[in-house]
Design a protein around this motif. Structure first.
Motif, PDB file in Angstrom:
ATOM      1  N   ARG A  98       0.834  -1.217   0.000  1.00 40.66           N
ATOM      2  CA  ARG A  98       0.000   0.000   0.000  1.00 40.66           C
ATOM      3  C   ARG A  98       0.858   1.252   0.000  1.00 40.66           C
ATOM      4  NH1 ARG A  98      -4.470  -2.585   2.398  1.00 40.66           N
ATOM      5  NH2 ARG A  98      -5.056  -3.853   0.631  1.00 40.66           N
ATOM      6  N   GLY A 138       2.353   1.782  -3.385  1.00 42.29           N
ATOM      7  CA  GLY A 138       1.371   2.109  -4.415  1.00 42.29           C
ATOM      8  C   GLY A 138       1.048   3.591  -4.399  1.00 42.29           C
ATOM      9  N   ARG A 139       0.042   3.971  -5.199  1.00 40.99           N
ATOM     10  CA  ARG A 139      -0.300   5.397  -5.259  1.00 40.99           C
ATOM     11  C   ARG A 139      -1.098   5.793  -4.035  1.00 40.99           C
ATOM     12  NH1 ARG A 139      -2.122   6.084 -10.781  1.00 40.99           N
ATOM     13  NH2 ARG A 139      -3.279   7.898 -10.071  1.00 40.99           N
ATOM     14  N   GLU A 175      -3.064   8.160  -3.562  1.00 39.34           N
ATOM     15  CA  GLU A 175      -4.423   8.670  -3.838  1.00 39.34           C
ATOM     16  C   GLU A 175      -5.438   7.540  -3.831  1.00 39.34           C
ATOM     17  OE1 GLU A 175      -1.998   9.073  -6.289  1.00 39.34           O
ATOM     18  OE2 GLU A 175      -1.242  10.919  -5.379  1.00 39.34           O
ATOM     19  N   ARG A 176      -4.966   6.311  -4.085  1.00 38.23           N
ATOM     20  CA  ARG A 176      -5.896   5.192  -4.182  1.00 38.23           C
ATOM     21  C   ARG A 176      -6.372   4.702  -2.821  1.00 38.23           C
ATOM     22  NH1 ARG A 176      -3.815   1.723  -8.451  1.00 38.23           N
ATOM     23  NH2 ARG A 176      -4.085   2.855 -10.412  1.00 38.23           N
ATOM     24  N   LEU A 177      -5.666   5.088  -1.754  1.00 37.36           N
ATOM     25  CA  LEU A 177      -6.020   4.564  -0.436  1.00 37.36           C
ATOM     26  C   LEU A 177      -7.380   5.090  -0.008  1.00 37.36           C
ATOM     27  CD1 LEU A 177      -2.705   4.919   1.541  1.00 37.36           C
ATOM     28  CD2 LEU A 177      -3.744   2.871   0.627  1.00 37.36           C
ATOM     29  N   ARG A 178      -8.134   4.250   0.676  1.00 33.91           N
ATOM     30  CA  ARG A 178      -9.407   4.709   1.200  1.00 33.91           C
ATOM     31  C   ARG A 178      -9.430   4.485   2.704  1.00 33.91           C
ATOM     32  NH1 ARG A 178     -13.598   1.890  -1.869  1.00 33.91           N
ATOM     33  NH2 ARG A 178     -12.215   2.181  -3.629  1.00 33.91           N
ATOM     34  N   HIS A 210      -6.782   0.996   4.509  1.00 29.73           N
ATOM     35  CA  HIS A 210      -7.520   0.887   3.255  1.00 29.73           C
ATOM     36  C   HIS A 210      -8.735  -0.005   3.528  1.00 29.73           C
ATOM     37  CE1 HIS A 210      -8.178   0.798  -1.018  1.00 29.73           C
ATOM     38  NE2 HIS A 210      -8.314  -0.511  -0.968  1.00 29.73           N
TER      39      HIS A 210
END
Lengths: 163, 121, 89
Positions: free
Chosen positions: A81, A84-85, A87-90, A137
């Protein structure tokens, strides 16, 4: 027995820590470790009001193995995570209802949650009914809660609060 | 053979330590930043310490189990400090990417018994 | 092989320490800085252990253990200050 050995579990643990600290198995150190293991719980009795009782040692061992495995998985997941990018994390706050009651079991659960996949326990509600958890995430909050309850809370409850 | 295992453990440890700190530097709000160091560094430093225990244990000067103590200590303390930091951040009301739930009516510190790790040494 | 891996590991951990310093200076909030300090001490333990392997000397464990103890106490004290300081005011 109760008066002279208030915490029978703590004595061997403290003795083992003393031996590890000295890195030796000499008889003198074993004796000193046992002495310390007896004296420290006795002098700090007032900080340890509740007695710890382990109902199913094998279950506890299994729980420890599961947590160790999850720590390794957690590290791989979190590492991916992070790389990775972002911005993709939630990220999300999820509140987990607790059915544990004793202090030790709740603190162990909170610690376990901190060590395992992408979650950090953030706050215990004042009435101890609910633990706030932050997930790195979280696509599905309910699955996360169910996972925590089944994987960590149920064995802890069996080990420390069996009826 | 031993050297291969040692090298693998050392490299894993260093890479995880690095990734943990990368998370600290790179992610975008405090709560997500908290995840990197607490997780990655425990395994990172843990495997470095295991490597060191293996290294000193196989040099013929007897078994070396000091490192187990440090590892154990780190595994117990890392979640406690993460929990306390998250609690402090919630208390200060830091900006977060996730919606922050309401502060409870009673101050969160009203019950000193409730901290994890308070009584398990 | 160890001779090859050790410098690499030193470099990675040193870079990690540098990133911790960056976060420590940049902030932007107090818990961020405390988290940076917390990570800094864990990474220092990693550096010390690596140094111990590099020099083949077991002396550094006492130092690592002490740093672990003091670092944890420091983090807890700072968090407690953040949690309590506001209440007293």
């Amino acid at each position: 027995m109760m008066r002279f050995l208030p915490h029978p579990l703590l004595t061997p643990i403290l003795a083992a820590v003393w031996l590890l600290l000295n890195n030796s198995l000499a008889p003198g150190h074993i004796l000193l470790g046992l002495l310390l293991g007896w004296a420290i719980p006795w002098f700090t009795l007032r900080f340890w009001p509740e007695r710890v009782r382990i109902h199913r040692p094998m279950k506890l061992l299994r729980f420890v193995a599961v947590v160790l495995y999850d720590i390794v998985v957690a590290n791989l997941v979190v590492a991916r995570r992070i790389l990775g990018r972002p911005e993709r994390l939630r990220p999300a706050f999820v509140s987990v209802p607790l059915s544990l009651e004793t202090d030790l079991a709740i603190s162990l659960l909170a610690n376990t949650i901190c060590l395992t996949p992408g979650t950090v326990s953030a706050r215990l509600a004042p009435d101890r009914k609910c633990l706030l958890v932050h997930g790195l995430h979280v696509p599905d909050a309910e699955a996360l809660v169910a996972g925590i309850k089944a994987r960590y809370e149920a064995p802890l409850k069996e080990v420390f609060e069996a009826c | 053979m031993l050297e291969v295992v040692l090298s693998f453990l050392i490299l894993t440890g260093a890479v995880f330590t690095f990734i943990g700190s990368l998370g600290l530097a790179r992610l975008r709000d405090f709560y997500t930043r908290l995840h990197g160091p607490t997780k990655a560094t425990t395994l990172g430093v843990g495997s470095l310490l295991i490597a060191s225990a293996l290294f000193f244990g196989t040099r013929g000067e007897g078994v070396s189990l000091h490192e187990v103590l440090v590892t154990l200590f780190l595994f117990i303390t890392a979640p406690v400090s993460a929990h306390l930091l998250a609690k402090a951040a919630l208390h200060l009301g830091l900006r977060s990417l996730a919606p922050v739930p309401e502060e409870p009516a009673v101050p969160p510190d009203g019950n000193p018994e409730a901290h994890p790790g308070h009584k398990q040494h | 092989m160890l001779n090859l891996v050790l410098p690499l590991a030193f470099t990675l951990v040193a870079l990690a320490v540098a990133m911790n310093f960056w976060r420590l200076i940049r902030g932007p909030s107090l818990p961020d800085r405390i988290l940076a300090l917390d990570t800094l001490y864990v990474n220092t333990i990693a550096l010390l252990v690596l140094l111990g392997i590099h020099l083949a000397s077991a002396l550094y464990f006492e130092a690592a253990l002490l740093i672990a103890l003091m670092g944890f106490v420091g983090t807890v004290a700072l968090c407690k200050y953040l949690l309590r300081g506001d209440i007293i005011e």
